[in-house]
Scaffold this active site. Structure first.
Site, PDB file in Angstrom:
ATOM      1  N   ARG A  35      78.244 -29.116  14.211  1.00  0.00           N
ATOM      2  CA  ARG A  35      77.037 -28.868  13.412  1.00  0.00           C
ATOM      3  C   ARG A  35      77.161 -27.575  12.615  1.00  0.00           C
ATOM      4  O   ARG A  35      76.633 -27.489  11.498  1.00  0.00           O
ATOM      5  CB  ARG A  35      75.814 -28.827  14.320  1.00  0.00           C
ATOM      6  CG  ARG A  35      75.427 -30.220  14.775  1.00  0.00           C
ATOM      7  CD  ARG A  35      74.282 -30.200  15.740  1.00  0.00           C
ATOM      8  NE  ARG A  35      73.611 -31.499  15.741  1.00  0.00           N
ATOM      9  CZ  ARG A  35      72.661 -31.850  16.582  1.00  0.00           C
ATOM     10  NH1 ARG A  35      72.240 -30.990  17.501  1.00  0.00           N
ATOM     11  NH2 ARG A  35      72.110 -33.041  16.514  1.00  0.00           N
ATOM     12  N   LYS A 187      69.285 -47.286  26.827  1.00  0.00           N
ATOM     13  CA  LYS A 187      67.990 -47.976  26.899  1.00  0.00           C
ATOM     14  C   LYS A 187      67.683 -48.779  25.658  1.00  0.00           C
ATOM     15  O   LYS A 187      67.750 -48.265  24.543  1.00  0.00           O
ATOM     16  CB  LYS A 187      66.868 -46.936  27.043  1.00  0.00           C
ATOM     17  CG  LYS A 187      66.871 -46.169  28.324  1.00  0.00           C
ATOM     18  CD  LYS A 187      65.712 -45.226  28.261  1.00  0.00           C
ATOM     19  CE  LYS A 187      65.522 -44.460  29.547  1.00  0.00           C
ATOM     20  NZ  LYS A 187      64.428 -43.500  29.376  1.00  0.00           N
ATOM     21  N   GLY A 337      74.389 -38.833  19.714  1.00  0.00           N
ATOM     22  CA  GLY A 337      75.114 -37.740  20.357  1.00  0.00           C
ATOM     23  C   GLY A 337      76.211 -38.227  21.284  1.00  0.00           C
ATOM     24  O   GLY A 337      77.335 -37.700  21.259  1.00  0.00           O
ATOM     25  N   GLY A 360      68.433 -38.205  16.942  1.00  0.00           N
ATOM     26  CA  GLY A 360      67.131 -38.830  16.701  1.00  0.00           C
ATOM     27  C   GLY A 360      66.864 -39.028  15.214  1.00  0.00           C
ATOM     28  O   GLY A 360      66.331 -40.065  14.806  1.00  0.00           O
TER      29      GLY A 360
HETATM   30  P1  ADP Z   1      73.709 -42.146  21.947  1.00  0.00           P
HETATM   31  O1  ADP Z   1      73.497 -40.711  22.374  1.00  0.00           O
HETATM   32  O2  ADP Z   1      75.035 -42.345  21.285  1.00  0.00           O
HETATM   33  O3  ADP Z   1      72.563 -42.671  21.121  1.00  0.00           O
HETATM   34  P2  ADP Z   1      72.648 -43.177  24.432  1.00  0.00           P
HETATM   35  O4  ADP Z   1      72.091 -41.834  24.752  1.00  0.00           O
HETATM   36  O5  ADP Z   1      71.704 -44.263  24.107  1.00  0.00           O
HETATM   37  O6  ADP Z   1      73.758 -43.058  23.282  1.00  0.00           O
HETATM   38  O7  ADP Z   1      73.490 -43.726  25.660  1.00  0.00           O
HETATM   39  C1  ADP Z   1      74.567 -43.038  26.227  1.00  0.00           C
HETATM   40  C2  ADP Z   1      74.566 -43.140  27.726  1.00  0.00           C
HETATM   41  O8  ADP Z   1      74.483 -44.483  28.152  1.00  0.00           O
HETATM   42  C3  ADP Z   1      75.829 -42.574  28.307  1.00  0.00           C
HETATM   43  O9  ADP Z   1      75.512 -41.473  29.117  1.00  0.00           O
HETATM   44  C4  ADP Z   1      76.406 -43.724  29.136  1.00  0.00           C
HETATM   45  O10 ADP Z   1      76.922 -43.313  30.391  1.00  0.00           O
HETATM   46  C5  ADP Z   1      75.204 -44.592  29.352  1.00  0.00           C
HETATM   47  N1  ADP Z   1      75.601 -45.980  29.602  1.00  0.00           N
HETATM   48  C6  ADP Z   1      76.173 -46.844  28.766  1.00  0.00           C
HETATM   49  N2  ADP Z   1      76.406 -48.015  29.360  1.00  0.00           N
HETATM   50  C7  ADP Z   1      75.981 -47.903  30.628  1.00  0.00           C
HETATM   51  C8  ADP Z   1      75.917 -48.790  31.742  1.00  0.00           C
HETATM   52  N3  ADP Z   1      76.388 -50.038  31.665  1.00  0.00           N
HETATM   53  N4  ADP Z   1      75.354 -48.324  32.874  1.00  0.00           N
HETATM   54  C9  ADP Z   1      74.874 -47.072  32.949  1.00  0.00           C
HETATM   55  N5  ADP Z   1      74.903 -46.198  31.947  1.00  0.00           N
HETATM   56  C10 ADP Z   1      75.444 -46.599  30.788  1.00  0.00           C
HETATM   57 MG    MG Z   2      72.326 -39.902  23.976  1.00  0.00          MG
END
Ligand code: ADP
Ligand code: MG
Length: 378
Positions: A35, A187, A337, A360
């Site tokens: 960043r 999620k 992230g 976000g």
């Molecule tokens: P981003 O930051 O790229 O938007 P998220 O915050 O939505 O991504 O998701 C990332 C997290 O999701 C990671 O910490 C990863 O460990 C978790 N994750 C992904 N798949 C699984 C799974 N099958 N079970 C538990 N945790 C998961």
């Molecule tokens: Mg995340």
């Protein structure tokens, strides 16, 4: 949106909002300075165009008070190294030294910052003749340093913010087709807006990560001990109903006994997860199938890892998809992230066309929501 082109900066004091909300380790050392590096083109251009001085505003974390662990000192120091000039750190708004480049301490030390307080914005505005916002990662917040202050001075977007907005809106408005979205992560409720936006516009939407399980639950599969949000099942069902052919789910999985790198690991041929197991990655067949779709894409947007990539036994699905995105001939854009962290972990951060600095903010923009920090520059 007004950009640096529209702003006369020669001889002016330029107030610049940057996003230096960088991760720090337990010693207070910066673990990823992307960043800070992202703001360099704007800061260099302002200096080259004869700005009298730069006064930088930024936030770090969510301090409740003036807690020293949220100080911008490490960021100011790192910026000084990258820019090759001394960056002075002002402890607060009443003690801003007359240096060429000054960073004001964490704006969130000021109680009015997150309230978009007009009086605080006046105090910021007194530090500059013109205002530049380059903090894309904070543009989805209407805060005093991102929104209120922009009403008080001639204001424009910096180069990073400009590039983020044009890239992310560009892939929705006028993408090279096929447009493929790869959406994973923790999620479905975090990502449902993004899913809806791409189900409307994309040619394929490939789902991975823990957010598969509300989909599988909606389809009547067993999810075992997988991370499966109950509130996610209804939105997942809606996406299944409306998504048709373009929505794709994994067809195989890698499961573990618990969320740990030393746990017992098992490859599942289908997507029913037995009791006592949790699905922690997409399987090899699914990863290969997703990689093939990505290879044919004109444009790829990726947000959210395919599995628990932080744990080596469950990193393969995310790695395979990340490698396919890195090698894809189409335009590749990555937001989020953890997705960025996964790319960095695989050494692929420089192999995509655009790696968004906003978590976000990039999701909200892709969802089609107006960002207050961008709207005010229009
Ligand atoms: P981003 O930051 O790229 O938007 P998220 O915050 O939505 O991504 O998701 C990332 C997290 O999701 C990671 O910490 C990863 O460990 C978790 N994750 C992904 N798949 C699984 C799974 N099958 N079970 C538990 N945790 C998961
Ligand atoms: Mg995340």
């Amino acid at each position: 949106m007004r950009t640096l082109e529209d702003l006369d900066v020669e001889g002016k004091r330029v107030l610049v909002r940057v996003d230096f909300n960088v991760p720090l380790d337990q010693h207070g050392d910066i673990t990823d300075d992307a960043r800070i590096r992202g703001a360099l083109p704007t800061l260099r251009e302002l200096r080259e165009r004869g700005a009298a001085r730069l006064v930088l505003l930024a936030h770090l974390g969510r301090p409740k008070d003036r807690e020293p662990e949220f100080s911008l000192k490490p960021a100011a120091q790192r910026l000084g190294e990258l820019l090759g000039v001394e960056v002075a750190l002002a402890p607060d708004l009443d003690h801003v030294p007359e240096a060429e480049v000054v960073m004001v301490e964490n704006v969130r030390y000021e109680p009015g910052e997150t309230k978009n307080d007009a009086a605080l914005a006046e105090r910021y505005a007194a530090l500059g003749d013109v205002y530049v916002n380059d903090a894309f990662g904070a543009a989805h917040r209407a805060h005093a340093s991102t929104e209120a202050v922009a009403h008080l001075l001639p204001a424009a977007a910096g180069r990073l913010l400009e590039r983020e907005v044009s890239t992310l809106t560009g892939i929705l408005e006028d993408p090279q087709r096929p447009l493929v979205a790869v959406v994973g992560g923790a999620k479905v409720t975090d990502k449902i807006g993004v899913l809806d936006a791409f189900l409307e516009r994309a040619d394929s939407v490939l789902i991975g990560g823990a957010m598969c399980f509300p989909f599988f639950a909606a389809q009547g599969h067993d999810v075992g001990d997988s991370k499966c949000e109950a509130e996610g099942v209804e939105p997942a069902q809606r996406a299944l109903d409306g998504g048709g052919e373009k929505l794709r789910l994994p067809t195989d999985l890698v499961a573990g006994r618990e969320f740990s790198a030393d746990t017992e690991v098992r490859e599942l041929d289908g997507v029913d997860v037995p009791a006592g197991w949790m699905g922690l990655d997409i399987g090899e067949g699914s990863a290969e199938a997703y990689a093939n779709v990505v290879r044919e894409a004109g444009t790829v947007f990726w947000n959210g890892p395919m599995g628990a990539f932080e744990l080596e036994p469950f990193a393969a699905g995310t790695r395979r998809v990340a490698e396919a995105i890195a090698a894809a001939p189409g335009t590749t854009v990555v937001g989020g992230g953890d997705s960025a962290a996964a790319l960095a972990q695989f050494g692929l951060a420089d192999a995509v066309d655009h790696l968004s600095t906003g978590g976000g903010a990039s999701l909200e923009l892709v969802e089609g929501k107006p960002l207050p920090g961008v709207e005010v520059l229009s």
